[in-house]
Design a protein around this motif. Sequence first.
Motif, PDB file in Angstrom:
ATOM      1  N   LEU A  50       0.875  -1.175   0.000  1.00 56.52           N
ATOM      2  CA  LEU A  50       0.000   0.000   0.000  1.00 56.52           C
ATOM      3  C   LEU A  50       0.912   1.224   0.000  1.00 56.52           C
ATOM      4  N   THR A  54      -0.326   6.132   6.203  1.00 55.80           N
ATOM      5  CA  THR A  54      -1.244   6.266   7.328  1.00 55.80           C
ATOM      6  C   THR A  54      -2.658   5.912   6.892  1.00 55.80           C
ATOM      7  N   ALA A  55      -3.442   5.447   7.841  1.00 56.64           N
ATOM      8  CA  ALA A  55      -4.839   5.131   7.537  1.00 56.64           C
ATOM      9  C   ALA A  55      -5.616   6.413   7.315  1.00 56.64           C
ATOM     10  N   ASP A  91      -4.715   5.281  -2.442  1.00 58.14           N
ATOM     11  CA  ASP A  91      -6.016   5.977  -2.434  1.00 58.14           C
ATOM     12  C   ASP A  91      -6.056   7.052  -3.514  1.00 58.14           C
ATOM     13  N   PHE A 135      -8.005   2.482  -4.267  1.00 50.83           N
ATOM     14  CA  PHE A 135      -9.036   2.129  -3.281  1.00 50.83           C
ATOM     15  C   PHE A 135     -10.241   3.053  -3.480  1.00 50.83           C
ATOM     16  N   ARG A 149     -17.343  11.391   6.074  1.00 40.80           N
ATOM     17  CA  ARG A 149     -17.011  10.642   4.858  1.00 40.80           C
ATOM     18  C   ARG A 149     -18.141  10.696   3.821  1.00 40.80           C
ATOM     19  N   LYS A 191     -15.757   0.298  -2.162  1.00 41.78           N
ATOM     20  CA  LYS A 191     -15.628   0.341  -0.703  1.00 41.78           C
ATOM     21  C   LYS A 191     -16.680   1.247  -0.141  1.00 41.78           C
ATOM     22  N   HIS A 192     -16.991   1.201   1.168  1.00 44.61           N
ATOM     23  CA  HIS A 192     -16.525   0.210   2.132  1.00 44.61           C
ATOM     24  C   HIS A 192     -17.694  -0.741   2.355  1.00 44.61           C
ATOM     25  N   MET A 235     -13.537  -3.599  -0.692  1.00 47.16           N
ATOM     26  CA  MET A 235     -12.905  -3.413   0.617  1.00 47.16           C
ATOM     27  C   MET A 235     -13.950  -3.582   1.700  1.00 47.16           C
ATOM     28  N   PHE A 238     -15.031  -0.981   8.187  1.00 48.24           N
ATOM     29  CA  PHE A 238     -14.659  -1.034   9.607  1.00 48.24           C
ATOM     30  C   PHE A 238     -15.860  -1.388  10.479  1.00 48.24           C
ATOM     31  N   ASP A 270     -10.146  -3.259   5.294  1.00 52.02           N
ATOM     32  CA  ASP A 270      -9.689  -1.895   5.483  1.00 52.02           C
ATOM     33  C   ASP A 270      -8.482  -1.942   6.428  1.00 52.02           C
ATOM     34  N   TRP A 271      -7.879  -0.796   6.603  1.00 54.54           N
ATOM     35  CA  TRP A 271      -6.621  -0.675   7.341  1.00 54.54           C
ATOM     36  C   TRP A 271      -6.724  -1.248   8.756  1.00 54.54           C
ATOM     37  N   MET A 302      -4.942  -5.963   5.018  1.00 54.39           N
ATOM     38  CA  MET A 302      -4.269  -4.678   4.869  1.00 54.39           C
ATOM     39  C   MET A 302      -3.587  -4.286   6.171  1.00 54.39           C
ATOM     40  N   TRP A 404      -8.880  13.731   0.738  1.00 53.11           N
ATOM     41  CA  TRP A 404      -8.440  12.553  -0.050  1.00 53.11           C
ATOM     42  C   TRP A 404      -7.797  12.957  -1.367  1.00 53.11           C
ATOM     43  N   GLU A 463     -12.227  11.252   6.526  1.00 54.05           N
ATOM     44  CA  GLU A 463     -12.205  10.189   7.530  1.00 54.05           C
ATOM     45  C   GLU A 463     -11.917  10.740   8.924  1.00 54.05           C
TER      46      GLU A 463
END
Length: 715
Positions: A50, A54-55, A91, A135, A149, A191-192, A235, A238, A270-271, A302, A404, A463
Motif C-alpha cells: 500500500l 497512514t490510515a 487511495d 481504493f 465521509r 468500498k466500504h 474493501m 470497519f 480496510d486498514w 491490509m 483525499w 475520515e
Amino acid sequence: MMDIEKRIEELLSQMTLEEKIGQLTQRIFKGAEIEQMKEFARKGQAGSYLLGSTAFGSDVYQERPLIGLMDELQEAALESRLGIPLIYGRDVIHGHRTVFPIPLALASSFNPDMIKKSYRMTAEEASDDGIHWTFAPMLDVSRDPRWGRCIEGPGEDPYLGSIVAKSIVTGFQGDNEEEYKQRQHLAACAKHYIGYGASEGGRDYHRAEISDYSLRNYYLPAFKAAVDSGVATVMSSFNEVSGEAVTASEYLLKDLLKTELGFDGFVVTDWGAVWQLILQGRATDRKDAARLALNGGSDMDMEDNCYWDYLAELALEGKVPIENIDEAVRRILRIKLRFGIWEKALSERIDYDSELHYDQSKKMAEECMVLLKNEDNILPLKKDAKIALIGPMVNARRSLLGSWTLDCEPDKVSTIKEAILSQYPEVTVYTTNEESYDNMISMIYECDTVVLALGESYLMTGEGKSLAYIDVPKEQEELVKKAYALGKPMIATMTFGRPIGMQSIEPYLKGIIYTWHSGSMTAPALADILFGKVNPSGKLAMTLPRVTGQIPLYYNPPRASRRCNGYYGDPNPINYQDVSGRPMYPFGYGLSYTTFEYSNLTVENKEISLDKINNGDKFAISVEVTNTGDVDGMETVQLYIHDKIASMTRPIRELKGFKKVMIKKGESARVTFNLGYSELGFYGRDSKYNVELGEFDIYVGGNCYADLGDIIIVK
Ligand code: GLC
C-alpha cells in the motif's frame, strides 16, 4: 488469450503455504525500509504494498509514490521463486495530480459520461506513477452529513449511487478484459462494503443497525452495480451491520457478495480491520482475528499482518481449512492476471495531456456546482459589477481541492479572488486579505453586490471528521448578518464538502451557489458561473437540511402512517414543533439561469402483465422539456416512481431514471425512459427480488418534488 483459470491452478499447485499466505498479505510501503521490503518480496512474503503511510490518508501528507524504489522492490518480487509481481495500491479517490470535484459533487453533476471521462484521466495520471490499484470508488450511500465521509460517496440515493459506481469503475478499469490489461488502466475497489454510511449519529466507524430489507434495497445496489461492472476488488468496512462485524461476516462477504452477487475478485480488508475484530469483541486475539477474517471471506489483510503472523499455524491446527486459503489466493492471482500485473509490474512513464485534464476538471466543476437561489435574477453578475468579496474562502487554496487528495498540486490552484480578478478584470472587486469589520464596512459601502465566500476547510471533512453540528458556522452566520445590515444585495458561494444546514442565513441571501470542494479548478469554474459565461446545471445528490436536528432527512422514506411527511410539505407541527419538516433544498434540486417547462407526459402501454415484465418488457415513458428562458442550458430530467401498495412499505419517491440534456433557448426536447424489471422491483421480506402486481405512481421533473405524473399498472 491466456487461460487465466488454468494459469491460476498451475501457480497454486506450485506454491508453498508460506507463499500462499504471502499473497494474502498487504504490507505498507516505507521507502526507508527498502532492504527489508525487498527481503519480503524476494521470499514471496508479500502480495501487495500500500503506497501510503497512514490510515488517515485523507489529509495527512503522504510521500509521493517513489517509483525508483517501487521498481527496485518489484524486481525483487520478480526474482522470487515463482516471480509473482506485487500489486501496488493507493487511495486515488477523485483525481491524482489533477484533482476533480469530491465524489459527492461529482454525483451532483448527474453526468455519468463526464464522471467516467474524469476517472479515465485519473487512471492515466495514477498509472504514470506506477500505481496498479486504487481504493475507489467509495460507494457508501449516506443520509447523514454529520459523517465526514459522506463527501467521498455518491450521496443519498441507491439508483444514483449505482450509476456513479459504473462510471467510476469503468473509468478506472476500462470496459472489458482487453482494456483492463493495458497501461493507464487501474484495478478499482468498491468500498466500504457495507453499510458504513449508516454509522449511528454520523459517528465514524460506529455501529450500523440495518435490516436485511434496507441493506438489500438501499445499501447494496451501488455495490451490485460495481460488481456487475467488473470491479476487481471490494474493501470490507470497519463497521458492523446489526451485530455482524463485516470483516469476519460469512453472510455478508461469502453468501451475499461472493455467492449471490457473483463477485469473483478479491476482498481486501480496510486498514487494520482484522486486528480490530478484537476491539469489536469478535476475536480474542490477533490469531483468532486472522481465523475469523479469512474464514469469513476477507482475502487480503491490509497492514496489520495478522494473516502473515498466524495463518500457517491456524492451517496446521486445522482451524483454517487450506481450501479457504487457496480460494483467497485464487482470487488475488485472478485479479493480478486479469489486470496484466505481470506485464505492468515495472513502471513506465506514459505522457498524458495535463492541460486537457485540467480543462476537464474545470468542466466537471462547472457541472457539479448547484445554483440554489436566484431571487430577482441577481445572478449572473454583470461585467461592470462592483462587488465586495468577503468571507473565509476568498483566499482559500488547498481547501478547494477537498479531502483525499494525496498527490494534488496545490500550487496550481487559484483562489476565488485570483480567479475573478484574472478572468474578469473589468469587474471592480473590493476585497482585502485581512478580515476586519472596518474593512468590510468600507468595501460594502462602495459595492453594489456583496459576494460572501463561505465554506469549510477540507480538514473538516473526510475520515474521522464527523461533526455534531452541521449548521453554518456561527462566525459565518454573524458575518452574513452584519453584512446584511449594510443594505446591499448579497450572494453566498458555499464551498463546503458536506451538506450543511443553512436556515440561519438563507433568508438574508438573494443568491446561493453550492460549489462543494470541486477540485483543482473550483475557482475558475465558479468565476465563470458567477458572471454567466457558464450556466450552472448541478442538482443535489444529497438533501440540504435546514438544521442539524432534522438529520437524518432524506427524500425517499416510506409514506408515514399519519400525515407527517414533512419532507413533502405535510404541515407541521407533527414533524417538529420548532422547525419545518421540509429540507432547505431537496434531493435532485438545482436551478439554472434559464427555466424549463415539462409537458406532454406520455406512457406507452399503461398496463403490462407481470409475466411480460419478468421477461423483459418495459414501460416507455416520455416527456417534453422546453427551455422557456433566454439562455441555453442543461437540465437533468428525473423520473421517480412510488409503488403504491406492496408487501412491504415502499419509498414515497424513488429515483429510477435521469437524463441530463442540453436544450437551446426556446427549443424543446423529448426525453424517454424505460421502466421494467430492474426498476420496479425490490427485495421483499424473503430477501428475494421481485416485481409485485399493482399500481405505480410515476413522476417526471427537475427534482424529487416532480409533480407531472401518471400511473402505470403491473397486472
Ligand atoms: C483508511 C480508509 C480507506 C482507505 C484505507 C487505505 O482507513 O478507511 O478508505 O482506502 O484506509 O488508506
